[in-house]
Scaffold this active site. Sequence first.
Site, short mmCIF file in Angstrom:
data_model
loop_
_atom_site.label_atom_id
_atom_site.label_comp_id
_atom_site.label_asym_id
_atom_site.label_seq_id
_atom_site.Cartn_x
_atom_site.Cartn_y
_atom_site.Cartn_z
CG ASP A 83 -2.19 0.84 0.98
OD1 ASP A 83 -2.17 1.70 0.09
OD2 ASP A 83 -3.18 0.66 1.72
CD GLU A 109 -6.50 5.87 2.70
OE1 GLU A 109 -5.56 5.60 3.45
OE2 GLU A 109 -6.37 6.07 1.48
C1 BGC Z 1 -5.10 3.08 0.46
C2 BGC Z 1 -5.37 2.05 -0.59
C3 BGC Z 1 -5.26 2.67 -1.95
C4 BGC Z 1 -3.92 3.33 -2.10
C5 BGC Z 1 -3.73 4.01 -3.43
C6 BGC Z 1 -3.83 3.81 0.22
O1 BGC Z 1 -3.67 4.86 1.12
O2 BGC Z 1 -5.03 2.44 1.71
O3 BGC Z 1 -6.63 1.49 -0.41
O4 BGC Z 1 -5.45 1.70 -2.94
O5 BGC Z 1 -3.74 4.28 -1.10
O6 BGC Z 1 -4.48 5.13 -3.55
C1 BGC Z 2 -4.25 7.74 -0.43
C2 BGC Z 2 -4.09 8.19 -1.80
C3 BGC Z 2 -4.15 9.66 -1.73
C4 BGC Z 2 -3.02 10.12 -0.88
C5 BGC Z 2 -3.05 11.58 -0.71
C6 BGC Z 2 -3.06 8.18 0.36
O1 BGC Z 2 -3.11 7.71 1.65
O2 BGC Z 2 -4.41 6.39 -0.45
O3 BGC Z 2 -5.03 7.69 -2.65
O4 BGC Z 2 -4.06 10.24 -2.97
O5 BGC Z 2 -2.98 9.54 0.38
O6 BGC Z 2 -1.87 11.96 -0.09
#
Ligand code: BGC
Ligand code: BGC
Length: 818
Positions: free
Chosen positions: A331, A531
């Site tokens: 991730d 998130e």
């Molecule tokens: C998330 C994932 C996501 C990835 C890419 C991460 O922060 O936990 O679910 O696929 O970012 O955006």
């Molecule tokens: C998320 C991404 C997002 C990014 C922004 C990550 O945790 O998964 O999808 O674009 O944070 O900083």
Amino acid sequence: MNRTHSLALAGILALLFSGCATSTSPLPSPPSPPPAPHAIHPELWPPAAAPLPLDPVMERAIDDLLGRMTLEEKVGQVIQPSITTIKPEDVRTYKFGSVLNGGGGWPGDIRKATPADWLALADAFHEASMDTSGGRQAIPVIWGADAVHGHSNVIGATLFPHNVGLGAMKNPDLIRRIGEVTAAEMSVTGIDWNFSPTVAVALDDRWGRAYESYSEDLELVRVYAEEMVVGLQGSPNTDDFFSRGRVIATAKHFVGDGGTVGGKDQGDNVSTEAELRDIHAQGYYGAMRSAVQVVMASYNSWHGVKMHGNRALLTDVLRGRMGFDGIVVGDWNGHNQIPGCTNTSCAQAFNAGIDIFMVPEDWKGLYETTLAQVRSGEIRPERLDEAVRRILRVKMRAGLFTAGKPSERGFGGQFSRFGSPEHRAVARQAVRESLVLLKNDRGVLPLRPGARVLVAGDGANSIAKQSGGWTITWQGDGNENEDFPNATSIWDGLRTAVQAAGGRATLSSDGSYEEKPDVAVVVYGEDPYAEFQGDRRTIIFNAPRDLSLLQRLRADGIPVVSVFLSGRPLWVNPFLNDSDAFVAAWLPGSEGAGIADVLVAAPDGAVRHDFKGKLSFSWPKLPTQVVLNRGDSGYDPLFPLGFGLTYADRATLSRLPVDTAGISVSDSSAFYSGQPVPPWELVLSDSASVRFEREGQEGQAVHWTGPGEISLRSNEPVDLTRESNGNLALSVDLMRRSAIAGRVELAVGSGSVDITPLVRELPEGAWSTVRIRLRCFERAGADMRSIDRPLRIVSDAPLSLSFAEVRLVAGTDETPCP
Ligand code: BGC
Ligand code: BGC
């Protein structure tokens, strides 16, 4: 004048210092040693059904290609940068195996980028990856994106209800169709790979990602996972597998993300191994039945060990026992959370079984370190070959070596498919089927032909609010109705249907009216989040403004229908009491009109579409039921799993208790934690400036430069009497970044204390925790019954300060007030 800053900026910083230290002592830096790994018994995990045997011809082709690749080319395959930090030229140079866009990552950083812009960039990346000059191997780069409720980063996409709503449909065939439509729209824009489905079984509704979970019911999650993967990739062992317009699917986040303590995102799952297998892993068993090609590792830990470094689970169980032969992707900088790792160095994660590092920004450093680690033997060449083999296998299975560039394959460039009426009809059906009717006293629904309907609430005409997080931007914030060209708001749908039935609808978001309506539909609920920003301490839906709106309308003798938008069940007893009908509408997405399909009768009074939705999460009776799942001992929900009325039901809901005594109604103990904790927002005076410091995943510090002031504010003040009486202290992690030229004050509400000497003592450039008892602010004049600003920093001269983690903590009587 004040400006309000929204903290949806990216990135984020692992501030290692919560909960330590007394007043103004510098924070200890060395992290505690990693706990000993909890034992895993791979032999207790059954193999997953593996419908797709290895193809010997393909494996020989992989051997051959591996034999021709340089070490650099192999390392390039395992590094995944973000499209916002590289150019196609970098793909040519480093031979990256994949790229990603995160939530709110768009081609050229242009939010309004068109599907054609996405496709053009996909072509450019592809062409760079296929360049064979200088003896390079042509290996198609793949592009991954979070099309978690439709291809939602792209303006104009069809947006489906978030998973919590899809769970309520209990319709696996429709799930498959949704997967197909999502894949088709991705394919139009040239994207090959979806970071979806999330197969978490969310057990604690305070988790900010609960809405990404289909259900607390592991069987539903397992079946949906299987069907969603078929929709995205096609059916294995048929011509349909990776046929035209299909994409690679990802089951995420392996494993245990839905079962962390307190529902904390990226937190610790302390379930037994059997629970891990029998609950949290069930979605992977489902997804593997349809040959899902990618599994994403989770940020969470299991008994204190971060999944990204958990070799037993990623390798011995997932590969060894379950038989997964596709890619394990990490991730977003997930590797840096392993003790001893940074964004740019983490052999541990790779050796534990991560095949692709998701490293949005720091790809260059990680590429170089990883290369050096293979050279030094810290990463064995066989392990690198194994990872690259999996990556090549998936690309071959998806047919990408021979498919041509994105604009020439699949539905590339068929823009009329994007947000097409046919696709939107699928989403609209999903909206209809996901609505759960919780109350319908005296049959106030369906709305009768000819009715005069008042449509109120801040969600009535907000496509952003009805779509939730992961919509155009990461947090789903900053969006206006104009940003949704192929969509209808809930109001749009109600107006059309009410008029078609000979009635009249009026939109009035604050609920005021001139002519008394026959009935009011009030649309309200949670604002978008994603998130950890959605983590809550309480499941109480605390919205006094919405509640008084319901009460006002009812006092005027107007029957009230609540349409509740939320990513999870919440404790809403007061709202149920003050509604004649109550519909849980979840986060429906672009087809707001699906709501009127069910709520509004036909011109002849007949029901057009009955309610079909059944709760896929148990609904709480008490504000304390934060963990409430069927099968728990003493299970006593307000509405059980599977509940949902239809128009045939004639139930009346009696008045519900609304007592919250002893429970903090708002999340009053944290105000800023890597971001402002809702409802708090950052407010800045004009003379001051602010920027956010990001690094890692956990949070962002605020770097403020005065003179002037900065505060955290909400228009829903909290009562901190109890906290002040209980001798709690305001705790702020502070870093002084300049000399002090004038007077510095810290205030809670209107009680302000002079912290000049205290700040002067802080070591420059190092974090310290400052704690001041609430009582000090009370003495200085704060009215603890109504605090709208739990933190205000004021400086009358230039000053540069950073802060992070602002919360209430247990105080000590001895600490004198400043
Ligand atoms: C998330 C994932 C996501 C990835 C890419 C991460 O922060 O936990 O679910 O696929 O970012 O955006
Ligand atoms: C998320 C991404 C997002 C990014 C922004 C990550 O945790 O998964 O999808 O674009 O944070 O900083």
